[in-house]
Structures are given as structure tokens and as C-alpha cells.
Design an enzyme around this catalytic site. Structure first.
Site, PDB file in Angstrom:
ATOM      1  N   ASP A 313      24.358 -35.311  -8.632  1.00  0.00           N
ATOM      2  CA  ASP A 313      24.108 -36.501  -9.430  1.00  0.00           C
ATOM      3  C   ASP A 313      23.271 -37.466  -8.620  1.00  0.00           C
ATOM      4  O   ASP A 313      23.444 -37.576  -7.410  1.00  0.00           O
ATOM      5  CB  ASP A 313      25.438 -37.155  -9.806  1.00  0.00           C
ATOM      6  CG  ASP A 313      26.062 -36.448 -10.993  1.00  0.00           C
ATOM      7  OD1 ASP A 313      25.304 -36.029 -11.885  1.00  0.00           O
ATOM      8  OD2 ASP A 313      27.297 -36.309 -11.005  1.00  0.00           O
ATOM      9  N   ASP A 350      29.061 -63.933  -5.130  1.00  0.00           N
ATOM     10  CA  ASP A 350      29.207 -62.523  -5.509  1.00  0.00           C
ATOM     11  C   ASP A 350      29.127 -61.641  -4.260  1.00  0.00           C
ATOM     12  O   ASP A 350      28.112 -61.606  -3.581  1.00  0.00           O
ATOM     13  CB  ASP A 350      28.065 -62.185  -6.485  1.00  0.00           C
ATOM     14  CG  ASP A 350      28.240 -60.786  -7.056  1.00  0.00           C
ATOM     15  OD1 ASP A 350      29.111 -60.057  -6.552  1.00  0.00           O
ATOM     16  OD2 ASP A 350      27.497 -60.453  -8.002  1.00  0.00           O
ATOM     17  N   PHE A 380      33.684 -60.841 -11.737  1.00  0.00           N
ATOM     18  CA  PHE A 380      33.314 -59.754 -12.632  1.00  0.00           C
ATOM     19  C   PHE A 380      34.565 -58.999 -13.068  1.00  0.00           C
ATOM     20  O   PHE A 380      35.434 -58.701 -12.272  1.00  0.00           O
ATOM     21  CB  PHE A 380      32.386 -58.779 -11.879  1.00  0.00           C
ATOM     22  CG  PHE A 380      31.978 -57.592 -12.691  1.00  0.00           C
ATOM     23  CD1 PHE A 380      30.879 -57.670 -13.537  1.00  0.00           C
ATOM     24  CD2 PHE A 380      32.705 -56.406 -12.637  1.00  0.00           C
ATOM     25  CE1 PHE A 380      30.507 -56.578 -14.288  1.00  0.00           C
ATOM     26  CE2 PHE A 380      32.333 -55.308 -13.395  1.00  0.00           C
ATOM     27  CZ  PHE A 380      31.223 -55.408 -14.223  1.00  0.00           C
ATOM     28  N   THR A 381      34.707 -58.739 -14.346  1.00  0.00           N
ATOM     29  CA  THR A 381      35.808 -57.885 -14.790  1.00  0.00           C
ATOM     30  C   THR A 381      35.224 -56.750 -15.593  1.00  0.00           C
ATOM     31  O   THR A 381      34.106 -56.847 -16.116  1.00  0.00           O
ATOM     32  CB  THR A 381      36.808 -58.640 -15.694  1.00  0.00           C
ATOM     33  OG1 THR A 381      36.129 -58.947 -16.916  1.00  0.00           O
ATOM     34  CG2 THR A 381      37.334 -59.904 -15.058  1.00  0.00           C
ATOM     35  N   SER A 386      30.414 -59.344 -16.805  1.00  0.00           N
ATOM     36  CA  SER A 386      29.505 -60.373 -16.312  1.00  0.00           C
ATOM     37  C   SER A 386      30.269 -61.222 -15.307  1.00  0.00           C
ATOM     38  O   SER A 386      31.488 -61.173 -15.232  1.00  0.00           O
ATOM     39  CB  SER A 386      28.999 -61.241 -17.465  1.00  0.00           C
ATOM     40  OG  SER A 386      30.080 -61.965 -18.007  1.00  0.00           O
ATOM     41  N   ASP A 526      32.155 -32.986 -17.979  1.00  0.00           N
ATOM     42  CA  ASP A 526      31.628 -32.134 -16.921  1.00  0.00           C
ATOM     43  C   ASP A 526      32.426 -30.841 -16.800  1.00  0.00           C
ATOM     44  O   ASP A 526      31.982 -29.895 -16.150  1.00  0.00           O
ATOM     45  CB  ASP A 526      31.731 -32.847 -15.558  1.00  0.00           C
ATOM     46  CG  ASP A 526      30.599 -33.838 -15.355  1.00  0.00           C
ATOM     47  OD1 ASP A 526      29.538 -33.643 -15.966  1.00  0.00           O
ATOM     48  OD2 ASP A 526      30.786 -34.790 -14.590  1.00  0.00           O
TER      49      ASP A 526
END
Lengths: 684, 571
Positions: A313, A350, A380-381, A386, A526
Site C-alpha cells: 500500500d 495541533d 480533532f475527533t 476538523s 482485503d
């Protein structure tokens, strides 16, 4: 590489004690018969015991002195014990490693929710984790240790998985998605979740792993079986050689003692590799475990060494999971400087790498003048997607994904500018991530975040290419971005805009061409591809379905782990090959020690073959048998650590190993046997 | 001396020079590409029609082996019966008797398996009918069996997974019509023009210079001597084989016979390279085999030229080297060269008496037969080499960190099992046989047989041991040469070597063909840079090491008690 692999010294006191005890237990012929080479040594030892008893009772000296026969018998017994010890110490180390992981899931209280009819009420009953059964549902609240592996059926929580992975940053797990799996022993930090137990007690992956390391359920891999057959073939050849020697000696009027014949036999059969073979296999599993990979079978580790194609990935493997800010695009009518200031403000508190990169991009000139004293941080949650800051001045600054910001903006009736929307789409189309910033619910602009290719990843791909492994990047990005990143990172191929079924198709396509494919995955979607791949590594954070489908589980959730797994597989095979070569090459010197010793009395001319000039027939035989015995413990460290794999091309590697273990294997015993003979000469 | 060395250099150079185009030709024949001998097509068609063979039919490896074994069984019975009653059949001008059952058993098997171990002498033990109808016939079909068996493994080298290995009968017929027949015709003509007899008349009588009258045996010899070498058979028309002046009249015929017996084994290597389109791989095989031959040849030539130390001690000068048992017209160099080449390949014809070779040469001849994989017999040389290849691939594959694969197919337990059994059986037959003989010699010297064990050996001691070892080695390798000091025409040796001959022939054919058949069916994995290349010097070295180690480990004690003990005692 967040491996917490501790590498304790090879021989820890307590492990050695267990192993010594086990080496005697393993003398049981019923156990030893699985290893044909060592089993014949045991038969030889038994015959020598009988001969020794006979000499002791009758006083007959035609078979050599009692002391000599006792010595030979003891050395043969020691040879067996050394071989058993090699296997036992490998088992003990593997078990110790697995146990240390298992300790993280010792008895913990579990808050079980009993079902009433078809409903789970919130009536909680606290029981011990050991009593949990598959299908039980338990509740976890902040501060709780999760009592068992399971799947979240309701709720979302941040979880500290450092006990298992060593990674300190908490992770989010939630019901329904691909991140719904929790591991026993990890700790809930926030929120509450309901978890359904997915494994029976004693059947978790770790339990399976421990069982694999232990003798009981360990099955020989196909390659190990083939090698065992070859070694058994050699053993049979040497049985013929030694049995035929008796009439040959009669013809030459030379009496040969039973001790000499059995010594010759034991020296010739490949006891070195025979004694170390199972230790090598266990050590391979153990090395995987040390890399925090749980292999469900030895075969999987072995197959990993043969991988031709590796599906990786993009995110987290090739690029750093966190993107970096590269550009500020103000909304129409917003000054660049204002937009930068707001973006910087939104990120000052942040702590995420993305946030820090925005502050960094804004530059010290801007951030120096910002004042956030007394303001309120909005974290942020997973739900709001946001974050931001409420300043004392009353300004509300937010940044977040386009969709979530659109919600915020449109909820208060403001307009989301079409230009910003277009810009955000353009960024996304180029493989970047747009972050929209707002002030008081008004869009101020969009920040572009771009992928950062991991430092050193190109070298790793180069190494893989030299191993003959083709790397394929799988990404949801559009083909252009994918191609850009693929070229920059040096992967051989890529699948862009990949859907789960694309992976599957790619794997099938490669497999029809005869290739072996490895992939890593975590999501339920997957699972089919993981099952289809020859080596499927499921992340521990992934869903239960993914973990069931793969044949390995990576506790670290580290996508680059596949590269390590490939090397572990190769090491395993190389160790077997080189020690086989060494073992067989040793026979040349042993012949030169023992054969002249057998015939020198009746054919004095054969003194010419005694090129080591060993000082007597008995000391020559003793030296060879002693060398044959002590070489096993001397090679245990090599067997456990494994012979290093170097991606220098197959022929160069063969030359190197042939020189080291083939030529070295011819020379080493000449020196060793001569030295032992010199020492024996001091006593006799 | 210089001309002697030039002689063997020319012989070898000529062999290789001719083997390359011949290899290309053989490849064309078996790949059904247009070739010189397409005019044989109608004859082949006729044979297929008469034999009820559908030439387009594809056979599995099992069906092919079954076909191979079945027709061999039929020939065995045919040969056995004919030899038993030859005395009362026509074409017997010298009135030679029928064979005893044990001799017929041994002889029939011996020619069937391309060995031609002869416990009889052609002049007195066979009739013209059996020389032609049994020996000459079996020489063709046994050589063709070997070549056809090799063709059965070709598809396991091709990059496509297949269930069938071709049509055994077609391979077999073509091997005769397009390869063996034309080549042996050429050699026979050379021999006829140099004085080898080709008539049905009985013994001629000659008055020697001493005035005695001697009966000189004749017969249709040239035809047999041609295929005897071309097909790596080696059974002599006359008892003295190619040391006999009528079987090998002069240095030119010696050269022609020498080239002829090595040419197909070498050409088959190149043919394989052309057929699978992997010339480098063929060169690797050729290189390994040639180095092996040189390592046997050089010590032989040195020890032969050096002469016998025991004779030197008597004060006799030996300017031409060891001459005991050698023909003056060939000398020790050409004889030494012949003795090694004829033992590495499975011909086993002799132009000197191997029993009289120096101990080192004797050991090299033994080693040549023990490996059996340096050039080797028609087709079967590469089959022998093949199982060493499989073991080498397995060990070296591990050493480079991949589960072993050979030409894109995984080598797994079953293949290793078969290769181990083949290696095991060859050790068992040689050492078991020799051990049995030694045991009888020591414990039952006076057993009531026509020839008592105590009377077996002309030379007691180490050399006697070598004689017994040589006999079983030669039988197992299907070589057919012998240390003729051994009294071998009797109950024990006829039956014991007969059984060894059968197993030593068919197991090393069944084993590799089975391995190749199993591999051909497997999934083909294309090569990557992690795959071990099998066509370069490194892998060649590995194969060489495997051959040497397996041979040395299996036979070192026996060689020590025989030739080595003799060498060190003589020194």
C-alpha cells in the site's frame, strides 16, 4: 520500523536449564524417530552400550579396552544430547518470546454484558478474562485493559496499543469499519466500546504460535521434508559403506572393532545438519516473532523467501503516513497573508505532523506575531474530522476536510466558494490532500498537503529488486499521481485508483504467470486478496476477517514489515543449505582420519593417507568422533541467528557460501581433528 | 613421445569438432526439423505401420517407461533363448557350443543393457548367428533405448508445463534409422578397408614364423565393431576386444574407433543444448564433464608413462612407460587415453588389458565408472548427470535462499526421493556385490562350485580386491570392461553381475525420466534475478563438487583397500 524486538543473548540461564532438561527427555526413541539421522545415532549408541557392558562383564579385549569403549559410548551420547539441546534451546527461546507477548494478556477483569433475549442491555457483570468465551460481549471504558481479542460492535475509542506494538501514539478503533479489531492487553484511553470476543480462550494467534514452536503441533515444511529425505539418503549410503567395510576388512585380514565401525558411521552421516535442522526451522519462526510477526505456519515463513511480487500500500509504506503542507491557496477575496495567518493559527496547537508542517510552511515571520493566550483548543475527533482554536478575541478558526468544513459553513447559512471547491478537487487529483480553513464559519482558503516519500525507501526497493522481487504500489490515487510517486520511490509497477478487487485481480494475474505474491492488508475487503496471496500479512489492527485470511499477522501494523519477512524466509533456507554443505564437506577429513586408522596395522603403506599424522588409531577415531560431536553446539548460534542473506545476486551468493561452508567445511575438520588429537596425545 | 601426445590431442579435437555439427543434426532429427536423412522417412513409416505405432500419439512419462521396459523384456527373452540353443542353429561354421544357462543369462542381459560384459570369448563362445542376430542387434537397440530415454526428459527443460513427454517409439526408431545406422556404417567401412574381416567363412589357418599352424577366427566382425563403438556398447567380436589385431588393426582404426565411441555422448550434450535452445547450459554440462575426464586422464597418463616401480627396482629401464598388457602399436599414451574414455562413457571396449594398468590408472578407470556421468553412455550419460544436477540444484538453491527450482520447476520431496534412491542403489550394487564376493572368498573359499571362490582371483591381495570391485563397478556402470584376471565365467559371477547389470541399467533410466516427468508437469515459474542460474561456471562447480563428493564418500574405503593400498605398497 517500530519493532520492539529485544535481542537477548542466545543462551539465557533459565532457558539453558530448560533446554538441558529437554535434551534428555528428547532421547525417547519415539520422539527421535522423526529425525532419521539422529535416530540412527541413537541405535549406534545403544549398540555401543551393549558392547561396553559385554566387555565389562567378560573382560574380552578384542573389541578394544573398556575405557576406550566407554569413551566412545559417552561421546555418541553427547552427540545426541547436543542435537537435542539445539532443538530444545530453539524451542525454549521461541516459547519465551511468545510468553513475553502473552504476559500482556494476563488475567484482567472483564465487564461482560449478558444478552437478554436478543438485546444487550447495559447490565454489566465483572468476571475474569479467562472465563470469556467466543461470542461474549464486554464493555470497555477509559482506563480499562481490554481483556481479550475481539471486534468492536458498538462505539469508537482511542486505544493505547503500545503494550503489543511498542508504538506510543494512540490509535482509533471503531465499530463497522476496517479498524474494528482490538487486541487483548491494550488499553482504552477515551470513549466506551462494546466488544465481541472472537476467539476461544487458548486459540488466539499467539496461542497458535506457541503451539507451532512447541514440538507437538509443529509440522515439517515441504522443503524440510525434502531435505530430511536427502539426509536419510546419505545416511543409508553410509550404512551400506560401513556394513560393506566388514567383509572388505575380512578380506584384508584386518579385525575392525564395533566401536570403530560405529564411530565411522556416526562421523559420516550428516549429524551436524541432522542435529540442527529442526532448530533452524524453529529459529526461523522465532525470528519472525522477534520482528513482531506471528506466522501461522512454518511454511508461510519459508514461502516468504520465494516471493516474486510484493504488493504494497502506498500510504504508510512508500510515503510517510502523514502528509506535509506544500501550498496555501486563499479563497477569492482573501489576502494571501490573512489566509496564511489563519492557517497557522489553526495549527499552532495541533501536534499532528500535518499541523506542524502547516506552521512550518507559514514561516517564523508569521507565527512569531501570533498570540493564542487564553484561547480554547478544539481537538480533532474522529466524528467532526476538523480541529481548530477559539481565540479570546472571539474568532473561531477551524481547519478540516472539505466535506466536514462544508457542513460547518453551510449549517450557519454561509456559502462555500466554488473556486475553493475546484482548487480542493484539483489538489486531490494531483495526489495531494486539501485542508480547508475557516474563520467564523467563512471559508478563507485551502492548504495543500502532499505525500512525502519515506527516506531510504528507494534503497529498500533496490535491495528487493536485487533479490528478484518485483514491487507493486497499490494506491487510491489517480494514475498520474500514482505514476509520479511510483517513479520517485522506485517501485516497479503500480495499481492506481485501486479497489479491493483490483488487488485480487493483479494477484491472480501474477499467479497465473507462476509467480508467488505477497501482500499486506487490514480491511475486511482485503480478506479475499489476503487469502489468494501466497503470503498474506494481516495487520493486527485489521478486522478479524483479514486476520483469518492471511497467513501471518503483523503486531506492529507496519507495512514495510513484508520486506523483513522476505529476508527471514531466505535466511531460513540459506541456513539449511549452508549447514548441509558444511556437514557433508566435513566427511572428507573424517575419512582421512578414520580409514587409515582402521587399516594401518595390516596395511602399513596406508600411513601415506594419514595426512593429518594423527598419533594412533584409537586417538584418530576418538578425535573424529569428538569433533563430530562438538561441532553441533558450536554451530547452534549460527543455526539460531541464521546465515545472513545478501542481495548480491544468486550466483555470487552461491560462490560465497560455497567458499565459506563448502571449502571451509572441507578444511575446518582437518584442523579441528588434528587439534583434538594433539590434546588427546597429552593424556594417552 | 611428441607424436603420441599429438595423437590423443588430434583424437579428442576431432571428436569435439565432429560432435558439434552432429549435435545440431541430432537436435534437428528429434525436433522434426528438415535434415539430411529425411529420405529415411518411408522406412520409418513402414516400421511404425508394422509395429502398430501411431507416431502422432503423445505419451506420459509412465507410459513411455512402460513401453521401454516392455520391449526390453521381449529382447531379453529372445536373446536368452537364442544363446541357449546357438550350438544347434545355422551359421556356426566353427561348431561352437551353446551357452550354459548362467552364461546365457549374464550375456543376454549384458548386451541388452548396453554393457557387454563378456564372460565368454567371441571366437569360441558365440556363433555367427548369435554374433549378428543377438549381439549386433542388441547393440543397436540398447543404444537407441538410451538415446530415446534421454529424449524423454527434454520437455522438463522447456518453459511450458506439460503432461506428456513425447512418443518413446518414435524417438527409438529415429535413433536407429538416423543416427546409429548411418554412423556405424561409416565406421564399419573404415574398418573393412583396414583389414577387419567381414565374411561368413570359418577359421582360417595360418603358419606362424615359428612354423606352428594356428586357426585364426574370422566372421562378420566389421559390422559389429562399428556399432560396438558408435553405440557405446563395447562388446568385442573377438575375446581380446580392440586389442585384437583384426578388431583394431592399426593406429588409424584405433583413432577411428576412439573418436566413434565418444562422439555420440558428447554430441548428445550439444543436441540437448540445441533442443532446449540453451547453449550455455549445454556448455556448462560439457565443461563439467570435460574437467572430470581430464582429472581422471592426467593421473592415468602420468602413472602409465612413469612405468612400474617394481620393474624399475629390478633395474629394468622403461623408456616407453608401463608396457605390460599393452599393444606395441598403440603405446601407453593412446592406451591410457582409451582406457579412461572407454570407462567414463559406457563402452568398455579395451585396446589394452586394464588388469595390467598401474594402480592409479586402475583407480581412475574405476572412478570413471563410479561417477558414470562424465560424458557417459549413449543418452544415459546425461541421465546419470541429471540426478546429480537435481541434488546440486536442491542444495545450492537452499544456499541462495529460495526453495530450489530447476528450469522453472520446484524441486520437492518426491524428486529428491527418487534422486536419492538412484544414488543409493548404485552404491548398494557395487559395494554390496563386492562385499558379498569378498565374504564368500574369505568364508567359503572351497564352496562346491565349478570354479571355487579360492580360484577366482589371479592376483591375491589388494589387486585381487580391485578385480572384484572392478567387475561389479563395471556391471553397475553398464561398462563391460573388466580386470580380466578375474575368473568370471561361473555360477556366482554370471548371476550376481547379471542382476547388478539389470538394476544398474534400468533404475538410472527410470529415476531421471520419472523426475523429469514429474517436473515437466509442474507449474512453470519464470526466472527472476533471485533465481539461481544453472548455466554458468558457479553452478558447474557446484555440480562437479556434488558428483565428486557423492562418489568419493560412497567409494573411498573400497578404493583405499584396492588400488590405493596397491599403489602405496608398490611405491
Amino acid at each position: 520500523m517500530a519493532t520492539q524486538s529485544s535481542s537477548p543473548s542466545l543462551f539465557q540461564g533459565d532457558l539453558v536449564r530448560t533446554a538441558i532438561r529437554e535434551s534428555f527427555v528428547k532421547l525417547n526413541p519415539a520422539i527421535l524417530i522423526k529425525n532419521p539421522v539422529m535416530f540412527t545415532v541413537e541405535v549406534g549408541t545403544l549398540i555401543m552400550v551393549l558392547v561396553t557392558i559385554y566387555i565389562g562383564v567378560s573382560g574380552d579385549q578384542t573389541q578394544g579396552s573398556l575405557g576406550y569403549n566407554i569413551t566412545i559410548t559417552l561421546i555418541l551420547l553427547l552427540t545426541l544430547l547436543f542435537a537435542n539441546f539445539a532443538e530444545a534451546i530453539a524451542e525454549a527461546r521461541g516459547k519465551a518470546q511468545a510468553e513475553s507477548l502473552r504476559k500482556t494478556r494476563q488475567e484482567t477483569p472483564a465487564k461482560v454484558i449478558r444478552a437478554v433475549g436478543n438485546m444487550y442491555t447495559n447490565e454489566v457483570q465483572t468476571i475474569s478474562s479467562a472465563q470469556l468465551k467466543k461470542g461474549d460481549v464486554f464493555l470497555c471504558e477509559p482506563g480499562d485493559i481490554i481483556p481479550s481479542d475481539g471486534e468492536i460492535i458498538e462505539g469508537l475509542a482511542t486505544i493505547d496499543e503500545s503494550a503489543i506494538t511498542g508504538e506510543s501514539a494512540p490509535v482509533i478503533r471503531e465499530a463497522g469499519g476496517d479498524k474494528s479489531s482490538v487486541t487483548g492487553g491494550t488499553k482504552v484511553l477515551s470513549d466506551r466500546i462494546k466488544v465481541q470476543v472472537t476467539t476461544q480462550p487458548g486459540e488466539s494467534f499467539l496461542d497458535k504460535m506457541i503451539a507451532l514452536v512447541e514440538g507437538a503441533s509443529r509440522q515439517k515444511t515441504p522443503n524440510e521434508i525434502a531435505l530430511t529425505i536427502l539426509l536419510a539418503g546419505f545416511t543409508l549410503i553410509f550404512i551400506i559403506v560401513c556394513v560393506a567395510l566388514k567383509p572388505f576388512a575380512d578380506y584384508a585380514n584386518t579385525p575392525i572393532t564395533i566401536a570403530a565401525l560405529i564411530s565411522l558411521f556416526v562421523c559420516l552421516i550428516p549429524t551436524t545438519i541432522g542435529g540442527l535442522l529442526s532448530a533452524i526451522g524453529i529459529a526461523g519462526m522465532d525470528r519472525a516473532l522477534r520482528a513482531n510477526v506471528i506466522a501461522k505456519s512454518g511454511r508461510a515463513v519459508e514461502t516468504a523467501g520465494d516471493i516474486d511480487t510484493l504488493l504494497l500500500d502506498k500510504t504508510g509504506t512508500i510515503t510517510i503516513g502523514n502528509r506535509k503542507a506544500t501550498n496555501f491557496y486563499p479563497a477569492p477575496g482573501v489576502k494571501q497573508a490573512d489566509m496564511v495567518r489563519i492557517a497557522a493559527l489553526s495549527s499552532l496547537a495541533d501536534e499532528t505532523p500535518e499541523g506542524k508542517s502547516i506552521v512550518e510552511l507559514a514561516g517564523a515571520d508569521v507565527t512569531r506575531h501570533l498570540n493564542t493566550t487564553g484561547s480554547k483548543l478544539i481537538k480533532f475527533t474522529a466524528e467532526t474530522r476538523s480541529s481548530g482554536i477559539d481565540l479570546v478575541t472571539g474568532e473561531r478558526i477551524r481547519k478540516g476536510a472539505t466535506d466536514s468544513i462544508r457542513n460547518i459553513v453551510e449549517r450557519v447559512g454561509n456559502h462555500f466558494p466554488a473556486e475553493t471547491d475546484a482548487k480542493a478537487k484539483e489538489i486531490a487529483a494531483n495526489g495531494g490532500t486539501p485542508l480547508v480553513v475557516t474563520e467564523n464559519e467563512e471559508v478563507k482558503g485551502v492548504v495543500e498537503l502532499q505525500d512525502i516519500i519515506k527516506p531510504g525507501i528507494a534503497e529498500r526497493f533496490d535491495r528487493l529488486r536485487k533479490m528478484g522481487v518485483k514491487t507493486v504500489m497499490v494506491t487510491g490515487d489517480n494514475p498520474l499521481t500514482a505514476k509520479f510517486i511510483a517513479e520517485k520511490a522506485g517501485v516497479d509497477d503500480f495499481i492506481a485508483e485501486a479497489k479491493p478487487e483490483d488487488k485480487m485481480q493483479y494477484i491472480r494475474h501474477e499467479q497465473t504467470g507462476g509467480k508467488l505474491v505477497a501482500m499486506m492488508g487490514d480491511g475486511t475487503n482485503d480478506a479475499p486478496a489476503l487469502a489468494q496471496a501466497d503470503v498474506g500479512v494481516a495487520m493486527n489492527s485489521g478486522t478479524q476477517a483479514a486476520k483469518e485470511a492471511g497467513n501471518m499477522v503483523d503486531l506492529d501494523n507496519d507495512p514495510t514489515k513484508l520486506i523483513e519477512v522476505v529476508e527471514i524466509g531466505k535466511q531460513l533456507l540459506i541456513t539449511r543449505g549452508t549447514l548441509t554443505t558444511f556437514s557433508i564437506a566435513n566427511d572428507v577429513a573424517k575419512y582421512f582420519a578414520i580409514v587409515p586408522a582402521l587399516f594401518i596395522t595390516s596395511i602399513p603403506a596406508l600411513q601415506a593417507i594419514n595426512i593429518m599424522r594423527l598419533h594412533s588409531a584409537e586417538s584418530a577415531i576418538l578425535s573424529a568422533v569428538i569433533f563430530n560431536a562438538i561441532i553441533i553446539p558450536m554451530l547452534i548460534p549460527l543455526a539460531l541467528r541464521g546465515v545472513e542473506y545478501k542481495p548480491i545476486g544468486a550466483s555470487a551468493l552461491l560462490r560465497q557460501n560455497l567458499l565459506l561452508y563448502g571449502v571451509g567445511g572441507v578444511i575446518a575438520p582437518f584442523i579441528g581433528i588434528k587439534l583434538i588429537d594433539l590434546v588427546i596425545g597429552l593424556f594417552v | 613421445m611428441f607424436s603420441e601426445w599429438t595423437g590423443i590431442a588430434v583424437m579428442y579435437g576431432l571428436t569435439v569438432l565432429l560432435a558439434i555439427p552432429l549435435g545440431k543434426f541430432i537436435a534437428n532429427v528429434f525436433a522434426d526439423k528438415p535434415n539430411l536423412l529425411d529420405f529415411m522417412r518411408p522406412i520409418e513409416r513402414l516400421i511404425y505401420r508394422l509395429g502398430g505405432v501411431d507416431e502422432t500419439q503423445e505419451m506420459s512419462w509412465k507410459a513411455s517407461l512402460l513401453a521401454l521396459l516392455t520391449i526390453n523384456a521381449v529382447w531379453l527373452i529372445y536373446a536368452f533363448v537364442l544363446l541357449l540353443v546357438q550350438g544347434s542353429l545355422p551359421l556356426n561354421p566353427d561348431g561352437n557350443p551353446s551357452m550354459t544357462p548362467d552364461l546365457a543369462f549374464n550375456t543376454a542381459i549384458s548386451f541388452l543393457v548396453n554393457c557387454d560384459l563378456q564372460h565368454y570369448s567371441g571366437e569360441s563362445g558365440a556363433t555367427y548367428l548369435t554374433q549378428l542376430g543377438v549381439f549386433n542387434f542388441l547393440m543397436f537397440v540398447s543404444a537407441a533405448t538410451g538415446i530415446a530415454a534421454l529424449m524423454l526428459i527434454v520437455r522438463s527443460f522447456l518453459p511450458k508445463s506439460v503432461d506428456t513427454v513425447g512418443n518413446f517409439y518414435v524417438y527409438f526408431v529415429k535413433a536407429i534409422t538416423r543416427i546409429l545406422l548411418p554412423l556405424s556404417l561409416v565406421l564399419s567401412l573404415v574398418l573393412v578397408f583396414n583389414g577387419t574381416p567381414a565374411s561368413f567363412d570359418g577359421k582360417d589357418s595360418v603358419v606362424t614364423m615359428q612354423g606352428d599352424t594356428v586357426g585364426v577366427s574370422r566372421g562378420p566382425a566389421a559390422a559389429m565393431i562399428g556399432i560396438k563403438h558408435i553405440g557405446t556398447n563395447g562388446g568385442g567380436y573377438f575375446g581380446a576386444n580392440s586389442a585384437h589385431p583384426l578388431e583394431n588393426p592399426n593406429y588409424l582404426t584405433n583413432m577411428a574407433e576412439m573418436v566413434a565411441q565418444v562422439i555420440i555422448p558428447i554430441a548428445m550434450i550439444f543436441a540437448l543444448g540445441f533442443l532446449i535452445n540453451r547453449k550455455k547450459f549445454a556448455l556448462m554440462i560439457y565443461g563439467v564433464m570435460t574437467i572430470g575426464v581430464l582429472m581422471l586422464l592426467v593421473p592415468t597418463l602420468i602413472s602409465e608413462l612413469h612405468g612400474n616401480p617394481a620393474i624399475a627396482r629390478m633395474g629394468v629401464a622403461q623408456p616407453t612407460g608401463a608396457m605390460e598388457g599393452k599393444e606395441v602399436r598403440f603405446g601407453p599414451v593412446a592406451s591410457g587415453y582409451w582406457s579412461i574414455l572407454t570407462t567414463v562413457i559406457s563402452t568398455g571396449s579395451v585396446n589394452s588389458m586394464h588388469d595390467s594398468s598401474m594402480p592409479v590408472s586402475g583407480m581412475m578407470q574405476l572412478l570413471g565408472m563410479m561417477t558414470g556421468a562424465f560424458y557417459g553412455g549413449c543418452g544415459v550419460g546425461i541421465l546419470n548427470f541429471y540426478y546429480f544436477l537435481i541434488i546440486a540444484v536442491f542444495i545450492s538453491g537452499l544456499m541462495v535462499g529460495r526453495t530450489p527450482e530447476f528450469f522453472g520447476r520446484k524441486v520437492e520431496a518426491r524428486e529428491i526421493k527418487i534422486a536419492s534412491i538412484v544414488a543409493l542403489v548404485s552404491t548398494l550394487l557395487v559395494k554390496g556385490g563386492t562385499a558379498l564376493a569378498a565374504w564368500l572368498f574369505v568364508n567359503y573359499p572351497e564352496a562346491a562350485w565349478t570354479v571355487k571362490p579360492s580360484a577366482w582371483l589371479n592376483n591375491p591381495g589388494y589387486h585381487g580386491f580391485s578385480e572384484m570391485l572392478y567387475e561389479f563397478t563395471s556391471a553397475n556402470a553398464n561398462n563391460g570392461s573388466g580386470f580380466e584376471g578375474l575368473g568370471d565365467n561361473n555360477f556366482f559371477w554370471n548371476y550376481a553381475t547379471g542382476i547388478v547389470l539389470l538394476l544398474g541399467r534400468f533404475l538410472p533410466i527410470i529415476g531421471p525420466v520419472a523426475i523429469a516427468g514429474l517436473l515437466a508437469r509442474k507449474k512453470y515459474v519464470p526466472e527472476s534475478s533471485g533465481t539461481l542460474p544453472t548455466d554458468n561456471g558457479t553452478f558447474g562447480l557446484m555440480v562437479f563438487a556434488v558428483i565428486m563428493i557423492i562418489t568419493a564418500l560412497s567409494f573411498f574405503p573400497a578404493l583405499t583397500l584396492g588400488p590405493l593400498a596397491e599403489y602405496f605398497s608398490l611405491k
